[in-house]
Design an enzyme around this catalytic site. Structure first.
Site, PDB file in Angstrom:
ATOM      1  CB  SER A  89     136.209 -41.360  61.979  1.00  0.00           C
ATOM      2  OG  SER A  89     135.001 -41.464  61.282  1.00  0.00           O
ATOM      3  CB  SER A  93     141.026 -48.750  61.817  1.00  0.00           C
ATOM      4  OG  SER A  93     140.399 -47.670  61.138  1.00  0.00           O
ATOM      5  CE  LYS A  94     140.126 -42.976  61.238  1.00  0.00           C
ATOM      6  NZ  LYS A  94     141.380 -42.231  61.385  1.00  0.00           N
ATOM      7  CB  VAL A 139     152.981 -43.501  59.781  1.00  0.00           C
ATOM      8  CG1 VAL A 139     153.392 -42.049  59.737  1.00  0.00           C
ATOM      9  CG2 VAL A 139     151.622 -43.742  59.139  1.00  0.00           C
ATOM     10  CE1 TYR A 188     138.787 -44.026  58.012  1.00  0.00           C
ATOM     11  CE2 TYR A 188     136.464 -43.716  58.501  1.00  0.00           C
ATOM     12  CZ  TYR A 188     137.732 -43.200  58.348  1.00  0.00           C
ATOM     13  OH  TYR A 188     137.952 -41.852  58.551  1.00  0.00           O
TER      14      TYR A 188
HETATM   15  P1  NDP Z   1     143.474 -36.931  53.126  1.00  0.00           P
HETATM   16  O1  NDP Z   1     143.395 -38.100  52.193  1.00  0.00           O
HETATM   17  O2  NDP Z   1     143.315 -35.583  52.557  1.00  0.00           O
HETATM   18  O3  NDP Z   1     144.811 -37.025  53.982  1.00  0.00           O
HETATM   19  C1  NDP Z   1     145.295 -38.252  54.458  1.00  0.00           C
HETATM   20  C2  NDP Z   1     146.743 -38.098  54.821  1.00  0.00           C
HETATM   21  O4  NDP Z   1     147.246 -39.323  55.354  1.00  0.00           O
HETATM   22  C3  NDP Z   1     147.610 -37.728  53.627  1.00  0.00           C
HETATM   23  O5  NDP Z   1     148.511 -36.716  54.015  1.00  0.00           O
HETATM   24  C4  NDP Z   1     148.367 -39.011  53.335  1.00  0.00           C
HETATM   25  O6  NDP Z   1     149.615 -38.687  52.760  1.00  0.00           O
HETATM   26  C5  NDP Z   1     148.516 -39.577  54.747  1.00  0.00           C
HETATM   27  N1  NDP Z   1     148.822 -40.994  54.775  1.00  0.00           N
HETATM   28  C6  NDP Z   1     148.054 -42.028  54.361  1.00  0.00           C
HETATM   29  N2  NDP Z   1     148.706 -43.182  54.509  1.00  0.00           N
HETATM   30  C7  NDP Z   1     149.920 -42.888  55.039  1.00  0.00           C
HETATM   31  C8  NDP Z   1     151.050 -43.659  55.414  1.00  0.00           C
HETATM   32  N3  NDP Z   1     151.088 -44.995  55.278  1.00  0.00           N
HETATM   33  N4  NDP Z   1     152.125 -43.012  55.920  1.00  0.00           N
HETATM   34  C9  NDP Z   1     152.132 -41.680  56.062  1.00  0.00           C
HETATM   35  N5  NDP Z   1     151.079 -40.889  55.747  1.00  0.00           N
HETATM   36  C10 NDP Z   1     150.002 -41.506  55.216  1.00  0.00           C
HETATM   37  O7  NDP Z   1     142.341 -37.215  54.192  1.00  0.00           O
HETATM   38  P2  NDP Z   1     141.911 -36.440  55.550  1.00  0.00           P
HETATM   39  O8  NDP Z   1     142.688 -35.226  55.759  1.00  0.00           O
HETATM   40  O9  NDP Z   1     140.455 -36.397  55.520  1.00  0.00           O
HETATM   41  O10 NDP Z   1     142.316 -37.552  56.612  1.00  0.00           O
HETATM   42  C11 NDP Z   1     143.008 -37.248  57.811  1.00  0.00           C
HETATM   43  C12 NDP Z   1     142.421 -38.090  58.919  1.00  0.00           C
HETATM   44  O11 NDP Z   1     141.080 -37.660  59.150  1.00  0.00           O
HETATM   45  C13 NDP Z   1     142.337 -39.593  58.609  1.00  0.00           C
HETATM   46  O12 NDP Z   1     142.781 -40.315  59.722  1.00  0.00           O
HETATM   47  C14 NDP Z   1     140.850 -39.818  58.379  1.00  0.00           C
HETATM   48  O13 NDP Z   1     140.467 -41.120  58.718  1.00  0.00           O
HETATM   49  C15 NDP Z   1     140.252 -38.780  59.310  1.00  0.00           C
HETATM   50  N6  NDP Z   1     138.875 -38.424  59.022  1.00  0.00           N
HETATM   51  C16 NDP Z   1     138.536 -37.848  57.821  1.00  0.00           C
HETATM   52  C17 NDP Z   1     137.213 -37.568  57.538  1.00  0.00           C
HETATM   53  C18 NDP Z   1     136.782 -36.994  56.228  1.00  0.00           C
HETATM   54  O14 NDP Z   1     135.558 -37.005  55.926  1.00  0.00           O
HETATM   55  N7  NDP Z   1     137.680 -36.452  55.429  1.00  0.00           N
HETATM   56  C19 NDP Z   1     136.151 -37.846  58.513  1.00  0.00           C
HETATM   57  C20 NDP Z   1     136.611 -38.418  59.740  1.00  0.00           C
HETATM   58  C21 NDP Z   1     137.931 -38.702  59.983  1.00  0.00           C
HETATM   59  P3  NDP Z   1     150.423 -39.552  51.669  1.00  0.00           P
HETATM   60  O15 NDP Z   1     149.430 -40.122  50.715  1.00  0.00           O
HETATM   61  O16 NDP Z   1     151.335 -38.527  51.076  1.00  0.00           O
HETATM   62  O17 NDP Z   1     151.146 -40.580  52.463  1.00  0.00           O
END
Ligand code: NDP
Length: 258
Positions: free
Chosen positions: A143, A159-160, A66, A156
């Site tokens: 977040s 960014s949020k 993305v 981080y």
């Molecule tokens: P995961 O690591 O499980 O999922 C992150 C997702 O983002 C993956 O599907 C990854 O896929 C994708 N991703 C990362 N970089 C790219 C890129 N350049 N292009 C396309 N896709 C990308 O983490 P979470 O599900 O926890 O994270 C989801 C959101 O939730 C994030 O924005 C995170 O900041 C937010 N969040 C999470 C918290 C937590 O404690 N888990 C708390 C607060 C917010 P791939 O590697 O295949 O590209």
């Protein structure tokens, strides 16, 4: 029999190869949506699509980074050619990394902004003409770190915080077009986020244990309950809410150090 909540709706969900994005894709399909699932890794996306199709749902895997404008353009174009419309954009792709003002490498700072913030700007810009036609919705996965300051996760947090302010600004700009824009602000949720950033399993388990004490409700969150809040904000259930940053964090944002 009443229609499903997202019947006839089409969603683009980024970050769908894991965690919150994947849980959201499953919940959206359960609620009748057709979903386009986006992330860099193709294999987990294809497996997700297969399991959604086996359950009778409609889904399309579009592997994309993305941060790349061309990939974002193709994502939106291919969504329209496959499903003819776009109703919901869920920006869940994200990374986390440690670092203070003294230790964050400039390249790491820029990478964080590119993935967590700039990608949302470019995907949203491309999606707006289509969302205007459907009076659609956008949900940004922010977040608690967007709302509160935490040490050693500088890029981080910023960014949020930027994503939260972008959510409010865009909500105002797009309200006349009938497009609603909201964010959710989770506390610690069990996903691959921290381990992908380099935390080993032992440290991660210790972090989750410690997190029970930092979240007033005494536990961490799970991806399915975060997906429920995204469903609420993406659907007509929240039809008069826009520009909101919704905390879903067991009370974490209420706490102050004592
Ligand atoms: P995961 O690591 O499980 O999922 C992150 C997702 O983002 C993956 O599907 C990854 O896929 C994708 N991703 C990362 N970089 C790219 C890129 N350049 N292009 C396309 N896709 C990308 O983490 P979470 O599900 O926890 O994270 C989801 C959101 O939730 C994030 O924005 C995170 O900041 C937010 N969040 C999470 C918290 C937590 O404690 N888990 C708390 C607060 C917010 P791939 O590697 O295949 O590209």
């Amino acid at each position: 029999m009443s229609a499903k909540l997202l019947e006839n709706k089409v969603a683009v969900i980024t970050g769908a190869s894991s965690g919150i994005g994947m849980a959201t894709a499953r919940l959206f399909v359960e609620n009748g949506a057709r979903v386009v699932v986006v992330a860099r890794r193709e294999k987990p996306l294809v497996q997700l699509v297969e399991s959604l199709q086996q359950a009778g749902g409609e889904a399309l895997a579009l592997p994309a980074d993305v941060t790349q404008l061309d990939a974002c353009k193709q994502t939106i174009e291919q969504t329209i050619s496959a499903f003819g419309q776009l109703d919901m954009l869920i920006n869940a792709a994200g990374i986390i990394a440690n670092g203070t003002i003294e230790t964050t490498e400039p390249a790491a700072w820029h990478q964080m902004m590119d993935i967590n913030l700039n990608s949302v700007f470019q995907l949203t810009q491309l999606a707006v003409p289509h969302l205007a036609r459907t009076k659609g919705t956008i949900v940004n996965v922010s977040s608690v770190t967007g709302l509160r300051a935490f040490p050693n996760v500088l890029a981080y947090c910023v960014s949020k915080a930027g994503l939260d302010q972008m959510t409010r600004c865009i909500a105002l700009e797009l309200a006349p077009k009938g497009i609603r824009v909201n964010a959710i602000n989770p506390g610690v949720v069990v996903t691959n986020l921290h381990k992908t950033s380099g935390m080993d399993e032992t440290k991660y388990q210790a972090f989750l244990e410690h997190s029970k004490t930092t979240h007033p409700l005494g536990r961490v969150g799970n991806a399915d309950e975060i997906a429920e809040s995204i469903l609420f904000l993406a659907s007509e259930k929240s039809g008069w809410i826009t520009g909101e940053t919704l905390s879903i964090d067991g009370g974490r944002h209420l706490t102050c150090a004592r």
